[in-house]
Design an enzyme around this catalytic site. Sequence first.
Site, PDB file in Angstrom:
ATOM      1  N   HIS A 349      32.849  60.935  60.464  1.00  0.00           N
ATOM      2  CA  HIS A 349      33.657  61.673  60.156  1.00  0.00           C
ATOM      3  C   HIS A 349      33.475  63.074  60.862  1.00  0.00           C
ATOM      4  O   HIS A 349      34.617  63.733  61.198  1.00  0.00           O
ATOM      5  CB  HIS A 349      34.538  61.822  59.036  1.00  0.00           C
ATOM      6  CG  HIS A 349      35.108  60.576  57.858  1.00  0.00           C
ATOM      7  ND1 HIS A 349      36.500  59.720  58.364  1.00  0.00           N
ATOM      8  CD2 HIS A 349      33.994  59.392  57.520  1.00  0.00           C
ATOM      9  CE1 HIS A 349      36.196  58.592  57.443  1.00  0.00           C
ATOM     10  NE2 HIS A 349      35.197  58.089  57.266  1.00  0.00           N
ATOM     11  N   LYS A 536      44.709  72.994  54.847  1.00  0.00           N
ATOM     12  CA  LYS A 536      42.935  71.944  55.279  1.00  0.00           C
ATOM     13  C   LYS A 536      42.474  72.853  54.583  1.00  0.00           C
ATOM     14  O   LYS A 536      42.205  74.565  54.286  1.00  0.00           O
ATOM     15  CB  LYS A 536      42.929  72.190  56.529  1.00  0.00           C
ATOM     16  CG  LYS A 536      43.400  73.299  56.803  1.00  0.00           C
ATOM     17  CD  LYS A 536      43.830  73.181  58.623  1.00  0.00           C
ATOM     18  CE  LYS A 536      44.648  72.449  59.634  1.00  0.00           C
ATOM     19  NZ  LYS A 536      44.484  71.376  59.857  1.00  0.00           N
ATOM     20  N   ARG A 537      41.513  72.452  54.296  1.00  0.00           N
ATOM     21  CA  ARG A 537      40.181  73.098  54.155  1.00  0.00           C
ATOM     22  C   ARG A 537      39.746  74.426  54.978  1.00  0.00           C
ATOM     23  O   ARG A 537      39.859  73.989  55.932  1.00  0.00           O
ATOM     24  CB  ARG A 537      38.237  72.526  53.849  1.00  0.00           C
ATOM     25  CG  ARG A 537      38.797  71.526  52.777  1.00  0.00           C
ATOM     26  CD  ARG A 537      38.472  71.813  50.959  1.00  0.00           C
ATOM     27  NE  ARG A 537      37.337  72.180  50.823  1.00  0.00           N
ATOM     28  CZ  ARG A 537      36.601  71.949  50.225  1.00  0.00           C
ATOM     29  NH1 ARG A 537      36.344  70.257  49.223  1.00  0.00           N
ATOM     30  NH2 ARG A 537      34.999  72.181  49.972  1.00  0.00           N
ATOM     31  N   LYS A 542      38.057  75.206  61.920  1.00  0.00           N
ATOM     32  CA  LYS A 542      39.663  75.038  61.155  1.00  0.00           C
ATOM     33  C   LYS A 542      40.614  76.407  62.362  1.00  0.00           C
ATOM     34  O   LYS A 542      41.903  76.258  62.708  1.00  0.00           O
ATOM     35  CB  LYS A 542      40.229  74.416  60.026  1.00  0.00           C
ATOM     36  CG  LYS A 542      38.683  73.091  59.663  1.00  0.00           C
ATOM     37  CD  LYS A 542      39.523  72.594  58.239  1.00  0.00           C
ATOM     38  CE  LYS A 542      38.903  71.568  57.818  1.00  0.00           C
ATOM     39  NZ  LYS A 542      39.460  70.538  58.690  1.00  0.00           N
ATOM     40  N   THR A 644      44.524  64.750  59.156  1.00  0.00           N
ATOM     41  CA  THR A 644      45.237  63.670  58.905  1.00  0.00           C
ATOM     42  C   THR A 644      46.186  64.707  58.056  1.00  0.00           C
ATOM     43  O   THR A 644      47.690  63.973  58.196  1.00  0.00           O
ATOM     44  CB  THR A 644      44.991  62.916  57.920  1.00  0.00           C
ATOM     45  OG1 THR A 644      43.943  63.244  56.460  1.00  0.00           O
ATOM     46  CG2 THR A 644      44.173  61.568  58.266  1.00  0.00           C
ATOM     47  N   LYS A 648      51.038  64.416  59.293  1.00  0.00           N
ATOM     48  CA  LYS A 648      52.042  63.878  57.245  1.00  0.00           C
ATOM     49  C   LYS A 648      53.151  64.853  57.952  1.00  0.00           C
ATOM     50  O   LYS A 648      54.181  64.861  57.689  1.00  0.00           O
ATOM     51  CB  LYS A 648      51.521  64.890  56.343  1.00  0.00           C
ATOM     52  CG  LYS A 648      50.266  63.671  55.824  1.00  0.00           C
ATOM     53  CD  LYS A 648      48.914  64.317  55.073  1.00  0.00           C
ATOM     54  CE  LYS A 648      47.928  63.034  54.616  1.00  0.00           C
ATOM     55  NZ  LYS A 648      46.760  64.142  53.533  1.00  0.00           N
TER      56      LYS A 648
HETATM   57  C1  26Q Z   1      27.974  65.622  52.261  1.00  0.00           C
HETATM   58  C2  26Q Z   1      26.228  66.592  51.723  1.00  0.00           C
HETATM   59  C3  26Q Z   1      26.534  66.818  50.303  1.00  0.00           C
HETATM   60  C4  26Q Z   1      27.140  67.192  49.577  1.00  0.00           C
HETATM   61  C5  26Q Z   1      29.090  67.225  50.496  1.00  0.00           C
HETATM   62  C6  26Q Z   1      29.113  66.679  51.805  1.00  0.00           C
HETATM   63  C7  26Q Z   1      30.286  65.779  52.383  1.00  0.00           C
HETATM   64  C8  26Q Z   1      31.353  66.084  51.580  1.00  0.00           C
HETATM   65  C9  26Q Z   1      32.708  65.819  52.207  1.00  0.00           C
HETATM   66  C10 26Q Z   1      30.498  66.265  53.982  1.00  0.00           C
HETATM   67  C11 26Q Z   1      31.435  66.072  54.312  1.00  0.00           C
HETATM   68  C12 26Q Z   1      32.754  65.235  53.547  1.00  0.00           C
HETATM   69  C13 26Q Z   1      34.154  65.543  54.100  1.00  0.00           C
HETATM   70  C14 26Q Z   1      34.083  64.932  55.784  1.00  0.00           C
HETATM   71  C15 26Q Z   1      35.488  65.145  56.347  1.00  0.00           C
HETATM   72  O1  26Q Z   1      36.920  65.539  55.353  1.00  0.00           O
HETATM   73  N1  26Q Z   1      35.788  64.911  57.316  1.00  0.00           N
HETATM   74  C16 26Q Z   1      37.059  64.873  57.796  1.00  0.00           C
HETATM   75  O2  26Q Z   1      37.770  63.528  57.546  1.00  0.00           O
HETATM   76  C17 26Q Z   1      39.027  63.349  57.945  1.00  0.00           C
HETATM   77  C18 26Q Z   1      38.656  61.905  58.092  1.00  0.00           C
HETATM   78  O3  26Q Z   1      38.494  60.777  58.803  1.00  0.00           O
HETATM   79  C19 26Q Z   1      39.028  64.034  59.331  1.00  0.00           C
HETATM   80  O4  26Q Z   1      40.683  63.599  59.853  1.00  0.00           O
HETATM   81  C20 26Q Z   1      38.747  65.381  59.474  1.00  0.00           C
HETATM   82  O5  26Q Z   1      39.004  65.876  60.681  1.00  0.00           O
HETATM   83  C21 26Q Z   1      37.389  65.227  59.393  1.00  0.00           C
HETATM   84  O6  26Q Z   1      36.494  66.377  58.792  1.00  0.00           O
END
Ligand code: 26Q
Length: 798
Positions: A349, A536-537, A542, A644, A648
């Site tokens: 991702h 978004k986050r 971003k 995503t 929407k």
């Molecule tokens: C990793 C290690 C320790 C703690 C947290 C994490 C962690 C948690 C969440 C690392 C990454 C995430 C989330 C990533 C994420 O949301 N990526 C997004 O995924 C979406 C669905 O595919 C995409 O549309 C976005 O572009 C992408 O940023």
Amino acid sequence: MQLTKEQFIRDFKDTLHEEQLIKVPAATPTEIFATLAKLVRKYYTDTWIDRNRKLSENQEKIAYYFSIEFLPGRMLETNLLNLGILDLVKEAFADLDVDFNAVKNAEHDMALGNGGLGRLAAAFMDSLATTGYPGFGNGLRYKYGLFKQRIVDGYQVELPDSWFGSTGNVWEIRKDHDVVDVKLFGDVQLQANEEGRIIPVYKNAQVLRAVPYDVPQIGFKNGVINNLRLWDVEIPEEYELNYPTIADRRRVQDITATLYPDDSSYEGKELRLIQEYFMTSAGLQTIIKSYLKLGRPLETIYEKVSVHINDTHPAVAPAEFMRLLIDDYGLSWDKAWEATVKTMSYTNHTILSEALEKWDANLFKTVLPRVYQIVLEIDSRFVAEMTQNNVATDIIENTRIVKDNQIHMANLAIIGGHSVNGVAKLHTELLKEDTLRDFYTLYPDKFNNKTNGIVQRRWTQIAAPELSEAIDATIGTGWRRDIHELQKLNDFADDKAVLDQFYQVKKEAKAKLAAYILETTGIEVSTDAIFDVQVKRLHAYKRQLLNVLHIIKLYWDLKDNPDKDMVPRVFIFGAKAAPGYHFAKSVIKLINELANLINNDASLQGKLKVVFLENYNVSLAELIIPAADVSEQISLASKEASGTSNMKFMMTGAITLATLDGANIEIKDEVGDDNIVIFGMDKDAVYHHYEAHDYYSRGVYENNPVIKRVVDTFVNGTIPNAQSEGSEIYESLIAYNDEYFLLEDFPSYVAAQEYIDALYRDKEKWARMSLLNIANSDKFTSDDTITAYAEEIWNLRK
Ligand code: 26Q
């Protein structure tokens, strides 16, 4: 479902009476919600049981989607809609004088996810049920989901999200008969048993009990109910003596206490590794057990089971699966390995290298001693095989699992599985040519693209009921079942009456949001203004800050010339920052102080407003997105894997203002160049800068007076109460060379915004663009995305 309104009202009154011992007028919204949920459960229970029975009777292949995050938001309306009784319940409540909205708002968001990745996992659950494929989720039952965000004095403050509330999770069912044990720590020695087989002997291992809670995933009006299984941790009774103090018990409960609130960043914390292993091991153990009940040989488990690894968080799966097959079930290494590779598949991702998980080998060995041995074995066999095949040593070094005393989880997922996919066309291309280039040379056939999607039902029928009615009135109701019928709207692009109706619908959605803004922030906004939204986050890539730079420019334009001819704008933000992400929190503070400055400056004549809405979550998204005129998708090209929310916004008629990044590119392909506003560098231009090392932000700043004035605003006292945040941001742009090229993209962003201003003045043209966006958004249904996973990766049957 066959149900009349009258029957429902009788059932509801009875349930309320039995459960709460009260009558309708006396009940609070929460009591009504809990009662309704109980009743709805009663309605679907038989279907759910039936589904599970049929799947095992017919020996259907099942895909298990392993994800450390699931972000469904509220479930009530989705469940009612998918059971086909949403309107009936709304009407019944109207008869009973119960405010349906208040009841719906009584449900806490199920926020067991950070953002895009978790929301996608939840969307896939809905779409698996709706398409009818046997696909089950596997995750963790966090007691606290993503933190609740409050804004205090402009700063983000994080509070625990105690989402169980007073009702608990009304949808889940605890399954005591499916508990399994998970072992951590201790020492492992390999010994020969009586048959001469080498088996591991554990000493001093910690044994934990994994208890599953199942949440039904109801398909849209098709009688299908799948399962989302969330694991909780408990101390097994027989080991209670090992945990004499409350502190000892707490350390165990910590495993499922909270979701890590990080997004796109990697932190090597022991507890996180335990979370990942705990849910992976528990899930795989039950999968093998239920497979064996079919009476089939274990070495062909891949014929009936797929395990999908959502990002690297469950990437220990191939090693754990090997452990179970070999140690617990006695398979040979080669048979187990073949079964593992054919069972596992992996989605990446993110291309941000800081998000790729790596575990310190010593930590990994301490927590998972036996799995560690297996990882070493997988690694050395991989290296031996590649050497045998004359693969170049640097390629082997780049792709092996264990190196520099670290375990590279993505490498384990790729080597241990048969499929690797990215989440948008560009993202998959970048994986092949950059991030995972060496793997692509080794295993070209493993790579494939699956562009993300959204649950169209939630974003139209649930979040935008008025829009949905307007669509019904134009093309009939068939689109509610078959989203591709939205294409029929293309025929009405020049129908003034239809355009006018859609324009009015947008206005009503804006009015709803304006009321919410007034109520929660005290800020008054006009629905005649352009609602320009970025939700978004909060992350540097971003580029919320690019949006801020533009707002500051407009501020100075208006200060210089209060009569500037511009369509009034409301800039709306919603964003959570990871609690430890200093820069992101500074941007939030700055937006809030800039909002204070701008919203209280009468000389701007209300032409400019800035709103930061706190605690952005799925439910708030349902209010905000249908009210947007402009969808800000302005990440630096190549950084946003897909996005995503962009889909929407498109589906509810916003115009996308975007860089050529992630799925924005595919949105442009669907809607055509004329119905989207693109700006900024593309991925090649960005990569060119990386190769040439020729970007010098201070030069841009010094040579462009508009940029200089805007950037200086952060440090010259214009924005009160944000001195330290202002200088931090200034430094990031000038001293640290503007990592995400905001200054380079600024002029073209401003030009794009001016173009938006001009477009919006032509009401009819705008309405036409908006309609065409809705009409061509069907491509982004997650029903189709999941069908592609099911057919091309998992090989499932409906
Ligand atoms: C990793 C290690 C320790 C703690 C947290 C994490 C962690 C948690 C969440 C690392 C990454 C995430 C989330 C990533 C994420 O949301 N990526 C997004 O995924 C979406 C669905 O595919 C995409 O549309 C976005 O572009 C992408 O940023």
